[in-house]
Design an enzyme around this catalytic site. Structure first.
Site, short mmCIF file in Angstrom:
data_model
loop_
_atom_site.label_atom_id
_atom_site.label_comp_id
_atom_site.label_asym_id
_atom_site.label_seq_id
_atom_site.Cartn_x
_atom_site.Cartn_y
_atom_site.Cartn_z
N VAL A 20 2.44 58.89 37.85
CA VAL A 20 2.68 57.71 38.71
C VAL A 20 3.80 57.81 39.73
O VAL A 20 3.55 57.96 40.91
CB VAL A 20 2.93 56.45 37.85
CG1 VAL A 20 3.06 55.22 38.72
CG2 VAL A 20 1.80 56.26 36.85
N CYS A 21 5.06 57.76 39.28
CA CYS A 21 6.13 57.49 40.24
C CYS A 21 6.44 58.68 41.13
O CYS A 21 6.99 58.52 42.21
CB CYS A 21 7.39 57.03 39.53
SG CYS A 21 7.07 55.61 38.49
N GLY A 22 6.11 59.87 40.69
CA GLY A 22 6.37 61.03 41.52
C GLY A 22 5.18 61.39 42.38
O GLY A 22 5.13 62.45 42.98
N ASP A 23 4.22 60.50 42.46
CA ASP A 23 2.98 60.82 43.14
C ASP A 23 3.13 60.82 44.66
O ASP A 23 3.68 59.90 45.24
CB ASP A 23 1.90 59.83 42.72
CG ASP A 23 0.58 60.14 43.38
OD1 ASP A 23 -0.09 61.06 42.90
OD2 ASP A 23 0.25 59.50 44.38
N GLY A 34 9.89 60.72 45.22
CA GLY A 34 9.48 59.93 44.06
C GLY A 34 10.75 59.42 43.42
O GLY A 34 11.85 59.68 43.94
#
Lengths: 162, 183
Positions: free
Chosen positions: A48-51, B145
């Protein structure tokens, strides 16, 4: 791992037409007149967040300031893209380089034949359809948006001079 | 290699001495679960390195993915305007599951802040520009990110488990010349 060599700056961007939804297509040459960012990425559904696509979704406003259109491209099919885009609330097109598989990635020199997906690679194309910047990131490293923005800035500075 | 731009300055939230040989900058999102996992690790690193480390936090709310992240960031800034940025920063990461506006105001009250002012700041978007500025600087610095860390101005792409992060910080400290004092 297969070595790839991405089309360099100064090359005319190969035209293509790819599905953006199960019943719509996007043709690159129809976007002439504004900068286009092509963001090739290996696959939908990475964490998710590093996508990478999620990041570009958040940074969209910065791209829009340059009048640029961003297009994500992977070998995933249009239905997969649709589910992914809905889940991550993405507000830009994801193109399906699905059939023939990876054909557009091959033409841009960023297909990893041994793996069956494309490099994490970026192309900034000017309003006349010429590649002005390209970059291949190590496959596990999200390249961020700084390179794209620097390239767009350079484009718009060059235009003012003309 | 992605570099921090602009560099750390007086307008940043800084913990630890400005003369420290190592500066760790985090771009983070208060609703991001990965940042939540990084929070106690950063605290531990701060404890172990003590005065040898300066820690800086900049906002990078991923608002599409995390609907409460923007207001949480603005709340931290609102607390900062009342000289309690770090207290709020910690409280937000310790209450990641409850970040609705009334929760944020409750936290402000609990920390002894002027909660009415915090509420007004949120409603008026008083600190939205600051948050946006942080976000833009992150994008330009190569934030990819959350969390994204920079060690002495260079993006750190390694793992941020405690041991690996500590090693990277210590190594940076050995190489570094002490930074000029922030003017």
């Amino acid at each position: 791992m297969t070595a790839t060599s991405a089309l360099p700056a100064g090359t005319a961007a190969p035209d293509f037409s790819l599905p953006s939804t199960p019943d719509q297509k996007v043709r690159l040459s129809e976007l002439r007149g504004r900068p286009v960012i092509l963001a090739f990425y290996p696959a939908d559904w990475s964490p998710v967040c590093g996508d990478q696509m999620a990041l570009y979704n958040e940074v969209r406003a910065e791209f829009t300031r340059f009048g640029a259109q961003i297009l994500g491209i992977s070998v995933d099919g249009a239905w997969c893209h649709a589910a992914f885009a809905r889940d991550r609330k993405l507000h830009f097109p994801l193109l399906a380089d699905f059939e023939p598989k990876g054909e557009v990635a091959r033409r841009y020199g960023v297909y990893r034949a041994g793996d069956g997906f494309c490099e994490r690679s970026l192309f900034v194309i000017d309003s006349d359809g010429i590649i002005r910047w390209s970059y291949v990131s190590p496959i596990g490293v999200n390249p961020g948006a700084d390179g794209i923005l620097a390239a767009l800035e350079k484009l718009s500075a060059g235009k003012e001079k003309r | 290699m992605s570099r921090l731009a602009p560099p750390v300055s007086d307008s940043d939230h800084r913990a630890g001495p400005d003369g420290a040989r190592v500066t760790l900058v985090e771009y983070g999102d208060y609703e991001c679960p990965h940042c939540g996992r990084a929070y106690p690790i950063v605290r531990e690193v701060q404890g172990r390195m003590a005065r040898r480390l300066r820690f800086v936090f900049r906002n990078f709310p991923l608002s599409e993915a995390h609907p409460h992240a923007e207001h949480a960031a603005e709340t931290a800034e609102a607390a900062g305007a009342q000289d309690k940025f770090w207290e709020m920063h910690d409280a937000l990461y310790e209450h990641q599951e409850t970040l609705e506006d009334p929760d944020l105001v409750r936290l402000a009250k609990k920390l002894g802040l002027d909660a009415i002012r915090v509420e007004q700041d949120l409603a008026a978007g008083t600190h939205a520009d600051r948050v946006r500025q942080d976000f833009r600087s992150g994008v330009r610095s190569g934030v990819n990110g959350t969390p994204t860390f920079f060690i002495n101005g260079i993006r750190y792409d390694g793992s941020w488990d405690l041991d690996t992060l500590l090693d990277a910080l210590e190594e940076a400290g050995e190489k570094a010349v002490p930074p000029a004092r922030v003017g």
